[in-house]
Every structure is written in C-alpha cells, then in structure tokens.
Design a protein around this motif. Structure first.
Motif, PDB file in Angstrom:
ATOM      1  N   MET A 588      14.782 -19.682   4.934  1.00 30.63           N
ATOM      2  CA  MET A 588      15.127 -19.969   6.337  1.00 30.63           C
ATOM      3  C   MET A 588      15.438 -21.447   6.544  1.00 30.63           C
ATOM      4  O   MET A 588      15.416 -21.937   7.678  1.00 30.63           O
ATOM      5  CB  MET A 588      13.992 -19.545   7.263  1.00 30.63           C
ATOM      6  N   THR A 601      11.065 -13.926   5.149  1.00 37.74           N
ATOM      7  CA  THR A 601      12.218 -13.037   5.244  1.00 37.74           C
ATOM      8  C   THR A 601      11.967 -11.785   4.420  1.00 37.74           C
ATOM      9  O   THR A 601      11.109 -11.754   3.541  1.00 37.74           O
ATOM     10  CB  THR A 601      13.477 -13.737   4.716  1.00 37.74           C
ATOM     11  N   GLY A 656      16.470 -13.212  11.049  1.00 45.19           N
ATOM     12  CA  GLY A 656      15.978 -14.584  11.202  1.00 45.19           C
ATOM     13  C   GLY A 656      16.512 -15.271  12.442  1.00 45.19           C
ATOM     14  O   GLY A 656      15.740 -15.810  13.251  1.00 45.19           O
TER      15      GLY A 656
END
Length: 758
Positions: A588, A601, A656
């Motif tokens: 991320m 994730t 995300g």
C-alpha cells in the motif's frame, strides 16, 4: 359525589340495557322465541372486562445519534398518553363519536333509542347506537383475536355480538375512568392510510405529533375514524373529497355542541385539508441503511436473548413497540457509501462491500455495499439490487462470501510473534513451493497437498531471503507458507478462531496448507472485527450492532460488549508495528490517510477476489471485492468496474483505495492516536542471513531502473522539443511487485487508455 353519580349512572344503565337490548332485538328475534326477560337478565351479572393484549406498535431502529433509520411493524402505531393528544382532538372525537360520553355508563340511551326506532321501521338492525366505549370493546376483541374466525365474530353484524359488546362495555366502565377509556380508544382506532392510533395518524396525515393537532386537523382525523377506508387520503381525489365532507360534518357537530363557534366552524370549513402525507416505510428494503437494518433484523430473529422461539422473536419485533439503539455511525456510514460509489457502480456484476468496527467494543459503525438492497425489476438475478447482505455472513442475511486472500497472513504473523519470533527473523525462500509435507490440521491429521505448486507474487518468483517484515510488506506467499509450517498450521488456525474468524457460510474452516493465503470465504464484518482486535491490543470483541433496547414501558436494557483477551497485548503491539509498514514500505506504499494506520492487502489465486483490511487505534474496516455471479467463474481480470478498467484487481488497486477514501472522512472529527510501541526487548534483535545484502542489491536495481527511465523520458522530452530525430520506445507497464499466487495477470492498459471519473 362524583363516585355516587357514576354508580347511579351505571345502575341506571344496567336497568335500561336489558330493556333496550330486548327492544332492539324484538323485530329480529320475536319469531325465534327469545323472551325479552331473558335478554334483560343477561345484564344483571356482568362479565369481566375484555382481555386486552398489548397493542401492536412500531419497533424503531436508531443510529448512535438517536435518529431513526428503519422500522418494523405489523400495525403502524405508537401509543401515547392522553396528555400527549391535543385537547381539541379529544373534543373532536367525542363530539362526533359519542357526545354524551362523559355522561353515560357505557350505553348511550338516546343513541340506542334512535337506533331502536330505525331498526323497528326496517325490521332488522340497520343502525348502531354504539357508544365510544362499545367501539373500544369491538376494537379490543379484533386486536386480541388470534384467528380469522375470532376476528370475524368480533365484527359480525348480529344481535349476539351486539349484546356481548354492550355487556363488556359496561364492564369496562366499571374498570376504567372515562379519560382512561378515551386514551385507549384513541390509541387503538384505525384512521386510514395504514395509521393505527392518533399519534401515527397525526404523523401520517400531517407530519406532526398528536399533541400539535389544530382544530381543522383534529376534525379531519375525527371524521376519518367512522369510515377509514373510503376516506383514505393516500388513495386519490375522490377519497380526499369524502374525507373533507366528513371533516366538515365534525366541525358542524362541534359547533352544534357549542365546543366551537359557528364562525370558527365556517372558517375551518373554508380551508383545504392540508394533507402532508409522510411515508411510513417498513422493513429493511425501505430503510436508509438497508444492510445495517438487515443485520439487526437477523440478530433480533435469531438470538434467543430476544425470545425463546422464532415466532416469539418475530412477534416481538413486529408488535413490540421497541426502540432499538444501534451503534451505527452516520458519518462513517456515509463515508463508506461514498467511497464505494466512486469506484463501483450498482449495475456492475462486481460488488464491493465494507464494514467498519470499533476496536475494544466490537460495535459495528458502518455496513455499506455497492448494490442497493431489494429485488431487481422482474426478479432478475443480476441487476443494481440484491437481496443478500453483502457485508455480512449467512446468519445475518449474507451470501457465501469471498476468499479473504493474504489478509489471513496476519494470523500466521501473530502466531510467530507469540512463539518468540523477533523483528528481522526470517529465512531463505525458493521461487516455488510444493506443500508435500509438514502440515497437520487440529485433529492431528496430515493435510499435505503434493499436487499443488505455490508461486510467489509476480516480481518475486526467483525467491530469496525474507524477514517477517519484508515477507509481510511484500506479501510473499512462499515465505508465509513456510512460516506457517514452522509455527504449525493448527496454531495459526487457533489464532484465527480466537480472533473470531469463521466462514461466512457457517461451515467449519478449511484447515489446509493454503490457510495462510486466505482460501476460506469470509465476510467484511468478521474480518473487520478480527483486525479490530489488533487495534485494541489483542482484545477481541464480538461484532455488536444493538447497544440498547427500550421497551414500550420505557424500561431500558443495555447490551454490553462481549470481549476477551484473544492474544497478548505485546504480541498485538508487535503485529501493529509490522503492519504499519504496509503503508510506507509495502503493497500500500503511497496510499495513506494522514494518521497512524496498519493493514494488510489480500489478492486471491487467479484474481478471484480482492481485499483490504486495516485499522487505526480507533476504527477498523475491511473491504471485499468480487463478482456476485461467482468468483471462480468470473475472476477479476480484464474487467471494467465503475468507470475504470483493470487488467487485474489486486488488494491495493481497488479495495485499498476504497478503504483509504472511506476511513479518512470517517475519522475526520477523531483526534489521531499512535499505536502502542512494541516491546523491543522481546521482539527486537532478529536476523535473516543474506537479507541485508539482498535489500542493498534490490536498491541498486531500483536505482538502475530509475536511471534508465529518466534517460528514456529525457530523450522523449528532447524529441518533443525537436532536439532529437527519433522517438525512443517506452516500456509499459513498469513492472513492480504484484501480490498473488498462481500465474501472472494479463491485459494491463496504460493510464491514457483508462476512463476516469471527473
């Protein structure tokens, strides 16, 4: 003196009742051999007052700020005390329904005599002389009826029912004061348009409480009671015309009784009805927040705390008049809805869902999904609506869920740290792994899978050294498969279960080697609650939507959080320390919310689904994305979702960003806090042979790639300025690490080929 007068009235009523009832009956029963004396004798010994079941009332759901967002009801009714009904409304209903209500003892002698004359002339019962108390009795009998047969008897237009009604009315007059009878009548009567009781009627017809009713409004409602179906204002102009005629009749009656002046009556009759129909939606489909509503509804219907049997629980929800305070935070809810709406359209077959949970309490703050709740036109299977609660498990109205992917690596990480692994500890990893040995489930049976070949995510296929940090930040599949084997598959499963992990479909967890890669289907509420435990320093709390239940009697029942220390605080602190790096060193990188946050994730084999689960010390959230038609048949490759094209959907590419865009606004008014620092004396000082050299070499490769990219772009700019004769070729896409296991994705498009929302 008043008591003596009332007693005298009741005695006179009892004496007259038999005579009048016999006279009323004479035209009908004289040929049947029923003597007037026998009819009169039935009023000598009165029965007990009719059994009164609690009136069916609306159950309302409130958000954390006390605002209603859903309601359930069998009858749209809110019972109120007489003091909460405007005085003019009380006078209007008495004027039109029973002008001598405060003078008689349950039987209106004049009204009955008037009915006697009419019925004698007609040769049968054509007109009722029912007092307001008699009408209350009829409503009580209908309301208390348990079968259609009992309801039909309570409404039957025959002598036997009329005599029973008279006797019970007199019994009620002995039991209650006049104001108590009037209060009960106003709360039980049907006014039309689905409104039961004067409070619901005032809100339904005029969007105000009964306490604020004006003269014209009161006359309108009083006029509706006698014929609520033919004067229902929601059914059109003809019905409203009849309602207006009834209103004017009430005003004339009130003027005739000197309750108002003729001038007041004339002025009121000259005004329009002023109907302002307020919708009274019932059920979750019409709720402001339908998925949250459905979760609460299923909790009420399935939890034995709310009743011993499903039928008792259903009746309590539909009739109980409960006020249920929930933990729903409208700010967080709107933030989640907007973030999802920006990226995923309701018409897409791909669906996104997000749940937000408060660490330390388990209170569910938001439940949002990309589709609207309800049935599609023509009951089509696919469309902008769904009847599944996409945010929850099957027990709360959800579907089968989606594989949680690499979000499950956090349970292996926590298990390793609990067993004594330190920051920096790690080992060499190969480019592929066959889990042929070393995996046992919690029954002690080998669950090895020699027929499966697990690969690292694209970009890490050659293997190499990894520590628990780099293996987490880069989400290295083979590292975590090997770590799971070292700490024990069953131990990882136990950690997950301690943190509330259970399959969305309710079946047992699949305890297989790829457990750490998230092969179990999950729902966002469950995953968010598990990650919230890390934010709460290891305290897991069962997801909680209902905070308090207020009964119709005002009694409050607080629903406390159900929490336990699932993992040690220092272990949770260490997990948080590692997962913070996902935002600045891992999958991320470049995406953040401007405050301390941690997360993981999750992307599944073949891109069947994608997840992101993350948290701050004050709020945790999990986002899932998958195809509603079936994630295996319809993987997230070469798809257009919302306004964007995706060669492959990964945890950092869609879930995300949704998480980032929802958590920022949800926490806007919350002061940022840092995570508790890890105990470095326990977790510091680890070592992975060769890792330092490998990282240094990786940095060199990145620098060389950066230099080459700079030279290519410099030549491009020179060409654009006319300084070079040819255009150099540009590689696209730039190859970076992608988190997955299985074969590489395909179908990437450059940024200029994508459509973007403006």
């Amino acid at each position: 003196m008043t008591v003596l007068r009332t007693a005298g009235t009741l005695a006179l009523t009892g004496a007259l009742a038999g005579v009048l009832a016999a006279a009323l009956a004479a035209p009908v029963v004289s040929g049947g051999g029923l003597a007037a004396k026998n009819v009169a004798d039935t009023f000598v010994d009165l029965p007990a007052a009719p059994r009164e079941e609690p009136l069916a009332q609306v159950t309302r759901l409130l958000d954390r700020d006390g605002r209603p967002f859903a309601q359930f009801y069998e009858a749209n009714r809110t019972a109120v005390p007489l003091a909460s009904v405007s005085p003019i409304m009380r006078k209007a209903i008495v004027a039109i329904e029973d002008a001598r209500f405060y003078e008689h003892g349950g039987l209106d002698v004049r009204g009955t005599l008037r009915a006697l004359l009419t019925n004698t002339q007609a040769g049968g019962i054509r007109q009722g002389g029912s007092s307001l108390t008699q009408q209350l009795v009829k409503n009580i009998l209908v309301e208390s009826a348990r079968t259609d047969e009992e309801r039909d008897r309570a409404r039957a237009p025959n002598l036997a029912r009329k005599i029973t009604e008279l006797r019970l009315a007199m019994a009620l007059e002995r039991k209650y004061r006049k104001d108590e009878i009037l209060e009960r009548y106003l709360n039980i009567a049907y006014f039309g348009a689905g409104a039961y009781g004067v409070e619901a009627a005032a809100r339904r017809f005029f969007s105000i409480p009964a306490a604020e009713l004006t003269l014209t409004q009161a006359a309108t409602l009083a006029g509706a009671v006698r014929m609520p179906y033919s004067t229902d204002p929601s059914l059109g102009a003809a019905h409203r015309a009849r309602l207006r005629a009834r209103r004017d009749l009430v005003l004339d009656r009130m003027a005739g009784l000197k309750i108002i002046t003729q001038q007041q009556a004339a002025a009121a009759k000259g005004t329009p009805l002023g109907i302002r129909l307020r919708p009274e939606p019932g059920g979750c489909e019409q709720s402001t927040y339908p998925f949250y509503c459905l979760y609460v509804q299923r909790e009420l219907l399935s939890n034995p705390v709310f009743g011993n049997t499903p039928s008792i629980r259903r009746a309590r929800m539909a009739r109980g008049g409960l006020t249920i305070r929930t933990s729903l935070d409208p700010t967080a809810q709107r933030a989640a809805e907007r973030a999802i709406r920006r990226h995923v359209h309701p018409q897409d077959t791909e669906v996104a869902a997000e749940a937000m949970v408060e660490p330390g309490t388990g209170r569910i703050r938001a439940m949002a999904a990309s589709k609207r709740f309800g049935r599609n036109p023509g009951n089509r299977k696919n469309g902008p609506r769904t009847t599944f609660n996409l945010v929850a498990d099957v027990a709360h109205g959800g579907g089968q869920g989606f594989q949680a992917g690499s979000t499950f690596k956090v349970f292996t990480l926590a298990t390793a740290l609990r067993q004594g692994w330190r920051f920096g500890d790690g080992f060499q990893t190969p480019g592929a792994l066959v889990p042929a040995a070393g995996y046992r489930n919690c029954e002690g049976r080998p669950v090895n899978d020699p027929g499966t070949r697990v690969l690292n995510a694209s970009g890490e296929g050659e293997g190499g050294p990894h520590s628990i940090e780099t293996g987490t930040w880069k989400s290295v599949n083979i590292f975590y498969m090997m770590l799971e084997r070292k700490v024990g598959l069953c131990n990882v499963v136990k950690t997950a279960k301690a943190l509330g992990i259970a399959r969305a479909d309710g079946t047992p967890l699949r305890e297989v080697p790829t457990f750490t890669l998230g092969i179990n289907e999950m729902d966002p509420v469950t995953v968010a609650a598990a990650f919230a435990a890390f934010a709460a320093r290891g305290t897991y709390c069962r997801p909680l939507a209902i905070v308090e239940i207020i009964g119709r009697d005002g009694r409050r029942t607080h629903v406390p959080p159900s929490c336990e220390q699932a993992i040690e605080r220092p272990v949770a602190d260490a997990v948080n320390h590692v997962l913070e790096g996902v935002f600045d060193k891992g999958t991320m990188k470049g995406q953040g919310i401007g405050r301390p946050a941690a997360g993981k994730t999750g992307t599944n084999n073949g891109y069947t689904s994608a997840w992101f689960a993350g948290y701050t010390p004050q709020l945790a959230a999990a986002v899932s994305v998958g195809d509603i038609r079936g994630s295996y048949r319809y993987p997230l490759r070469d798809v257009r979702i919302g306004d964007d094209y995706y060669g492959s959907v990964q945890g950092a590419s869609l879930p995300g960003p949704i998480w980032v865009e929802s958590m920022g606004p949800a926490l806007r008014a919350v002061e940022p806090r840092r995570f508790h620092p890890p105990d470095m004396s326990r977790f510091g000082g680890g070592n992975t042979p060769g890792l330092k050299e490998a990282l240094a070499e990786e940095e060199k490769r990145k620098k060389r790639r950066g230099d080459r990219a700079f030279r290519r772009h410099r030549r491009l700019f020179q060409w654009l300025l006319g300084q070079t004769p040819g255009v150099p070729s540009l590689e696209w896409p730039p190859h970076g690490p992608r988190e997955r296991w299985g074969r590489p994705g395909r179908g990437h498009r450059p940024p200029w080929a994508r459509r973007h929302r403006h």
